[in-house]
Scaffold this active site. Structure first.
Site, mmCIF file in Angstrom:
data_model
loop_
_atom_site.group_PDB
_atom_site.id
_atom_site.type_symbol
_atom_site.label_atom_id
_atom_site.label_comp_id
_atom_site.label_asym_id
_atom_site.label_seq_id
_atom_site.Cartn_x
_atom_site.Cartn_y
_atom_site.Cartn_z
ATOM 1 N N GLU A 1 0.809 -1.215 0.000
ATOM 2 C CA GLU A 1 0.000 0.000 0.000
ATOM 3 C C GLU A 1 0.846 1.270 0.000
ATOM 4 O OE1 GLU A 1 -2.694 -0.542 3.339
ATOM 5 O OE2 GLU A 1 -4.160 -1.527 2.058
ATOM 6 N N GLU B 1 -6.845 -7.621 -0.653
ATOM 7 C CA GLU B 1 -7.396 -7.564 0.698
ATOM 8 C C GLU B 1 -8.862 -7.187 0.583
ATOM 9 O OE1 GLU B 1 -5.522 -5.049 3.557
ATOM 10 O OE2 GLU B 1 -3.527 -5.950 3.323
#
Length: 588
Positions: free
Chosen positions: A160, A236
């Site tokens: 991320e 995710e």
């Protein structure tokens, strides 16, 4: 060179010439007792998954710079991956070096981040230690890649990054380190499905995966627009959420989560449930978040309202998601064997200040306050002590910047507490008084620009708003090596009831349990010399999970370090109490 087992073309994953879907779930080896890895992995199989994914927490393996990384026992990543293969699961490894994961400091060692201003950049001061770490880490699993006959089908590049920074050299540098380290299988990045996040998080030479909790159609559209030939992979899917101390326990409706899973996989999309089994932030490994300038520490439980609960229970969400995945009807996993509830008395030991005086390390003299990291301490509790001239009338003792919480004593008497910053009223006797500050760190921030922030007294302490206290003796409570015999006797007691407490629970056989501490305020608890974690009456969590492997037939010793007030009893229960709930769905 062995070709990658998992490839992609025409918007699909391919494996051995056939279309393939990744149906994965996150489970972190460092949050599950190793004697329970196989059991929990089998529950993922029953959930209908074909893959497990795990982060690798660097600070779990190398908490100190001068020690080699440890890959034994609980830290045996290789054994975890081999166990996954034995039960029929593929594996995805997410080596970071930054992982977030609500894990303290986002998985980065404090010896690396203390005072560092170029975290997660191409600066050699950051990349060189990362390269050294990868030299130790990658051989633990590269020969377990699917192209060599092992379970590992993919490896994530960083984590991320598009939510953190914009150094165009950094993520490619991490990719290159992985390739140099013999990673041959699929490489991918994972970021939120927004253009600003993908602008700096996605890179050439790695699949662009997306993280989200809802609105799968919108995420799919973003992916196809930016990478039209790549498969849709939700790396995710946030089917639940974590909790902060002092805030509600987050839950998500099972049918709502399952409907989004069904939407993701309907046209051949792939998914990884975050979390499939959350586990526990044992010890002091729980992280913290900065929410609008407020520090919010994460609770000990990482249940995350996952399909497989913290104690292994198969939840309503488990059954809803497996139906969405079209899993076979047969569920082989059995309910966990729970303890028969029992309540035992807790005996008071030494008071808090006297106990810490007995147990803390040799003091380090310093001419100013300083962070734990500057002083070479790990925390989470460090004692700062000074001789201070205080008048015989009330004055303000001001602590300008505390990370994160401090208990203030003058001449051995508790006078107040401060969180973040503030003042307490003190008075002396016109001569030198002993000022003792017990500073508690509540978890290193794991996400955002405050990543790597130092802990301790990072600002000055002032008398009457002007005069700095400059000479201190600072010592640490060594959480991993203290002698409980030194604080067993209830000698010098604390008027508030803070201090050590002891209990013995006799069991006919080991079983999973949930520990409750009614009447206790805030502190830490050990079970058979294992630091279970932090408890706090502010909730939402009211019980701490005790894995069966930590207990034994016969007597089980429980030790409590209470920072506020001791209770009179300790309970082992057969079900969790994670507190009042709040429905929560994360939307980016």
């Amino acid at each position: 060179m062995n070709a990658p087992t998992l490839t992609h073309r025409d918007g699909r994953f391919w494996r051995d010439g056939s279309p393939h879907q990744i149906l994965a779930g996150s489970m972190h080896y460092f949050r599950v007792h190793p004697d329970q890895w196989r059991d929990r992995l089998l529950r993922l199989v029953d959930l209908g998954l074909n893959t497990v994914d795990t982060y690798v927490a660097w600070n779990f393996h190398q908490p100190r710079r001068d020690e080699a990384p440890d890959f034994t026992g609980w830290r045996d990543l290789r054994r975890f991956l081999q166990t996954a293969a034995e039960v029929g699961l593929d594996a995805i490894v997410r080596p970071g070096p930054y992982i977030c994961a609500e894990w303290t400091n986002g998985g980065l060692p404090t010896w690396l981040t203390a005072g560092h201003t170029s975290l997660r950049t191409g600066d050699g001061r950051f990349l060189e230690p990362v390269a050294t770490w990868f030299d130790a880490l990658l051989p633990q699993f590269t020969d377990l890649q699917a192209c060599f006959g092992g379970p590992v089908i993919a490896v994530q590049v960083e984590n991320e990054y598009g939510s953190f920074g914009d150094d165009p050299d950094y993520v490619p540098a991490i990719r290159d380190l992985l390739v140099r380290g013999r990673v041959r299988e699929l490489l991918y990045t994972a970021d939120g499905p927004t253009d600003p996040m993908l602008d700096t998080g996605a890179i050439d030479g790695a699949l662009m995966a997306l993280n989200f909790g809802s609105r799968a159609d919108e995420a799919r559209s973003v992916g196809r627009r930016r990478r039209p030939g790549e498969p849709f992979f939700c790396a995710e899917f946030w089917n639940g959420w974590f909790d902060h101390w002092g805030h509600p326990h987050h839950v998500r409706d099972a049918s709502d989560a399952a409907a989004t899973v069904a939407d993701i996989v309907a046209d051949g999309g792939s998914v990884s449930l975050y979390m499939a089994h959350g586990g526990t932030n044992f010890g002091t490994w729980a992280g913290a978040n900065d929410v609008d300038g407020e520090l919010r520490p994460t609770v000990t439980s990482y249940d995350s309202d996952a399909a497989v609960a913290e104690d292994g229970t198969l939840t309503e969400k488990f059954h809803a998601i497996r139906r969405a995945l079209g899993a076979p009807e047969v569920v082989r996993s059995k309910p966990p064997a729970m303890v028969t509830p029992v309540t035992v008395p807790a005996a008071a030991g030494t008071g808090l200040l006297a106990g810490l005086t007995e147990l803390c390390s040799a003091p380090v003299p310093t001419y100013s306050t300083g962070s734990f990291e500057e002083l070479g301490f790990e925390g989470p509790i460090v004692r700062y002590e000074a001789k201070v001239l205080l008048p015989d009338h009330p004055v303000e003792l001001t602590l300008q910047e505390v990370r994160d919480r401090v208990l203030v004593y003058v001449d051995g008497v508790f006078v107040g507490s401060v969180t973040a910053s503030g003042s307490v009223t003190v008075s002396g006797h016109g001569g030198p008084s002993r000022v003792t500050l017990l500073v508690e760190a509540l978890g290193q921030i794991n996400y955002g620009p405050r990543l790597g922030e130092r802990k301790g007294l990072v600002g000055p302490v002032l008398v009457d708003g002007r005069r700095m206290i400059q000479r201190w003796n600072v010592s640490e409570l060594p959480f991993d090596s203290w002698d409980r015999r030194a604080v067993t006797e209830a000698g010098d007691t604390d008027p508030r009831g803070a201090g050590f407490a002891f209990a013995t629970v006799t069991l006919p056989e080991p079983a999973d349990a949930h520990l409750a501490l009614p009447g206790f305020g805030k502190g830490f608890v050990w079970v058979n010399d294992f630091l279970l974690g932090r408890y706090w009456e502010v909730g939402p969590q009211r019980t701490l999970y005790v894995p069966r492997p930590l207990l034994r037939t016969g007597d089980n010793e429980i030790v409590v370090l209470e920072l506020e007030r001791r209770g009179a009893e300790v309970e082992l229960r057969d079900r969790p109490d994670l507190g009042p709930t709040e429905e929560y769905v994360e939307n980016l």
